[in-house]
Write a protein that holds these residues in place. Structure first.
Motif, mmCIF file in Angstrom:
data_model
loop_
_atom_site.group_PDB
_atom_site.id
_atom_site.type_symbol
_atom_site.label_atom_id
_atom_site.label_comp_id
_atom_site.label_asym_id
_atom_site.label_seq_id
_atom_site.Cartn_x
_atom_site.Cartn_y
_atom_site.Cartn_z
ATOM 1 N N ARG A 80 0.857 -1.201 0.000
ATOM 2 C CA ARG A 80 0.000 0.000 0.000
ATOM 3 C C ARG A 80 0.891 1.248 0.000
ATOM 4 N NH1 ARG A 80 -5.127 0.779 0.558
ATOM 5 N NH2 ARG A 80 -5.530 -1.322 1.315
ATOM 6 N N TRP A 81 1.950 1.198 0.770
ATOM 7 C CA TRP A 81 2.913 2.304 0.816
ATOM 8 C C TRP A 81 3.550 2.479 -0.565
ATOM 9 C CZ3 TRP A 81 4.160 5.672 4.704
ATOM 10 C CH2 TRP A 81 5.347 6.398 4.576
ATOM 11 N N ASP A 82 3.977 1.370 -1.174
ATOM 12 C CA ASP A 82 4.597 1.424 -2.507
ATOM 13 C C ASP A 82 3.630 2.016 -3.534
ATOM 14 O OD1 ASP A 82 6.975 0.173 -1.648
ATOM 15 O OD2 ASP A 82 6.188 -1.820 -2.060
ATOM 16 N N ALA A 83 2.406 1.503 -3.541
ATOM 17 C CA ALA A 83 1.413 1.980 -4.510
ATOM 18 C C ALA A 83 1.148 3.466 -4.322
ATOM 19 C CB ALA A 83 0.119 1.177 -4.380
ATOM 20 N N SER A 84 0.983 3.896 -3.097
ATOM 21 C CA SER A 84 0.708 5.313 -2.839
ATOM 22 C C SER A 84 1.898 6.202 -3.196
ATOM 23 C CB SER A 84 0.324 5.526 -1.372
ATOM 24 O OG SER A 84 -0.937 4.953 -1.124
ATOM 25 N N ALA A 85 3.105 5.738 -2.895
ATOM 26 C CA ALA A 85 4.292 6.533 -3.233
ATOM 27 C C ALA A 85 4.368 6.756 -4.742
ATOM 28 C CB ALA A 85 5.561 5.841 -2.732
ATOM 29 N N VAL A 86 4.201 5.693 -5.507
ATOM 30 C CA VAL A 86 4.295 5.784 -6.968
ATOM 31 C C VAL A 86 3.094 6.525 -7.547
ATOM 32 C CG1 VAL A 86 4.343 4.449 -9.113
ATOM 33 C CG2 VAL A 86 5.734 3.729 -7.160
ATOM 34 N N LEU A 87 1.889 6.165 -7.119
ATOM 35 C CA LEU A 87 0.698 6.775 -7.708
ATOM 36 C C LEU A 87 0.577 8.255 -7.375
ATOM 37 C CD1 LEU A 87 -1.912 3.893 -7.340
ATOM 38 C CD2 LEU A 87 -0.667 4.619 -9.391
ATOM 39 N N SER A 88 1.111 8.696 -6.241
ATOM 40 C CA SER A 88 1.067 10.133 -5.946
ATOM 41 C C SER A 88 1.977 10.902 -6.901
ATOM 42 C CB SER A 88 1.428 10.410 -4.484
ATOM 43 O OG SER A 88 2.786 10.129 -4.226
ATOM 44 N N VAL A 89 3.099 10.306 -7.302
ATOM 45 C CA VAL A 89 3.977 10.944 -8.302
ATOM 46 C C VAL A 89 3.286 10.933 -9.669
ATOM 47 C CG1 VAL A 89 6.241 10.897 -9.426
ATOM 48 C CG2 VAL A 89 6.048 10.288 -7.006
ATOM 49 N N VAL A 90 2.612 9.828 -9.984
ATOM 50 C CA VAL A 90 1.843 9.748 -11.228
ATOM 51 C C VAL A 90 0.786 10.852 -11.256
ATOM 52 C CG1 VAL A 90 0.158 8.339 -12.492
ATOM 53 C CG2 VAL A 90 2.259 7.297 -11.627
ATOM 54 N N ALA A 91 0.103 11.059 -10.144
ATOM 55 C CA ALA A 91 -0.925 12.103 -10.072
ATOM 56 C C ALA A 91 -0.327 13.482 -10.304
ATOM 57 C CB ALA A 91 -1.647 12.047 -8.725
ATOM 58 N N ASP A 92 0.847 13.727 -9.766
ATOM 59 C CA ASP A 92 1.522 15.012 -9.998
ATOM 60 C C ASP A 92 1.819 15.195 -11.481
ATOM 61 O OD1 ASP A 92 1.463 15.478 -7.273
ATOM 62 O OD2 ASP A 92 3.600 15.065 -6.970
ATOM 63 N N ALA A 93 2.290 14.135 -12.131
ATOM 64 C CA ALA A 93 2.615 14.206 -13.560
ATOM 65 C C ALA A 93 1.350 14.384 -14.389
ATOM 66 C CB ALA A 93 3.363 12.942 -13.997
ATOM 67 N N ALA A 94 0.256 13.768 -13.953
ATOM 68 C CA ALA A 94 -0.987 13.799 -14.724
ATOM 69 C C ALA A 94 -1.675 15.154 -14.668
ATOM 70 C CB ALA A 94 -1.939 12.719 -14.218
ATOM 71 N N GLY A 95 -1.706 15.759 -13.508
ATOM 72 C CA GLY A 95 -2.470 16.994 -13.341
ATOM 73 C C GLY A 95 -3.930 16.693 -13.036
ATOM 74 N N ASP A 96 -4.647 17.708 -12.581
ATOM 75 C CA ASP A 96 -6.015 17.518 -12.077
ATOM 76 C C ASP A 96 -6.997 17.033 -13.137
ATOM 77 O OD1 ASP A 96 -5.185 18.256 -9.554
ATOM 78 O OD2 ASP A 96 -5.856 20.333 -9.754
ATOM 79 N N ASP A 97 -6.979 17.627 -14.327
ATOM 80 C CA ASP A 97 -7.966 17.262 -15.348
ATOM 81 C C ASP A 97 -7.817 15.802 -15.767
ATOM 82 O OD1 ASP A 97 -9.073 19.772 -15.292
ATOM 83 O OD2 ASP A 97 -7.972 20.496 -17.044
ATOM 84 N N LEU A 98 -6.595 15.384 -16.063
ATOM 85 C CA LEU A 98 -6.373 13.998 -16.461
ATOM 86 C C LEU A 98 -6.688 13.047 -15.310
ATOM 87 C CD1 LEU A 98 -5.525 11.869 -18.485
ATOM 88 C CD2 LEU A 98 -3.124 12.369 -17.925
ATOM 89 N N MET A 99 -6.341 13.438 -14.090
ATOM 90 C CA MET A 99 -6.635 12.570 -12.938
ATOM 91 C C MET A 99 -8.131 12.329 -12.787
ATOM 92 S SD MET A 99 -4.202 11.092 -11.486
ATOM 93 C CE MET A 99 -5.315 10.354 -10.324
ATOM 94 N N ARG A 100 -8.948 13.330 -13.069
ATOM 95 C CA ARG A 100 -10.403 13.123 -12.993
ATOM 96 C C ARG A 100 -10.822 12.021 -13.965
ATOM 97 N NH1 ARG A 100 -10.457 18.416 -11.373
ATOM 98 N NH2 ARG A 100 -10.350 19.388 -13.421
ATOM 99 N N GLY A 101 -10.306 12.051 -15.188
ATOM 100 C CA GLY A 101 -10.636 11.024 -16.173
ATOM 101 C C GLY A 101 -10.123 9.654 -15.779
ATOM 102 N N ILE A 102 -8.938 9.607 -15.205
ATOM 103 C CA ILE A 102 -8.357 8.333 -14.759
ATOM 104 C C ILE A 102 -9.207 7.742 -13.627
ATOM 105 C CG2 ILE A 102 -6.385 7.342 -13.516
ATOM 106 C CD1 ILE A 102 -4.605 9.250 -15.240
#
Length: 131
Positions: A91-113
């Motif tokens: 869970r820690w690994d997933a959150s660490a990586v996915l939070s960086v992914v969210a930063d790269a994606a930005g808010d609009d793309l994250m809503r679609g994801i």
């Protein structure tokens, strides 16, 4: 804007508190392969375009998941693919990586994801959504 490889790994290493960049890279590859199996269409392609070139194929070329995994099952799958991982560390690994992914994606793309994923993934991405 495309996130650079070194920036992605440094952020994942810091958030995951990994001892080495190799650990951060291993977690990133596992988590992105699992995420890629759940995303389709333009959101997956757009996200891949914002990630470092090294990680784009990991996101774009997984086997498609037969059904979307709940966040808890996603964490269990992550644990199964990372040697020595427990559900808690996964869970820690997933959150660490996915939070960086969210930063790269930005808010609009994250809503679609997040619309493509079962409820609860917003917490793994570090982007809690209002109820």
């Amino acid at each position: 804007m495309v996130m650079k490889w070194d920036d992605f790994l440094a952020a994942a290493q810091e958030r995951g508190e990994y001892a080495s960049r190799d650990e951060a890279e291993r977690a990133a590859r596992v988590v992105l392969a699992l995420l890629g199996a759940h995303l389709v269409g333009s959101e997956r392609a757009e996200l891949a375009a914002r990630l470092p070139d090294t990680l784009s194929p990991v996101l774009l070329n997984p086997l498609q998941a037969p059904e979307p995994l709940s966040p808890d099952r996603f964490v269990r799958a992550t644990a199964a693919w990372i040697e020595g991982a427990t559900e808690q560390t996964a869970r820690w690994d997933a959150s660490a990586v996915l939070s960086v992914v969210a930063d790269a994606a930005g808010d609009d793309l994250m809503r679609g994801i997040l619309l493509q994923l079962p409820p609860g993934y917003d917490l793994l991405f570090g982007r809690p959504q209002p109820l």
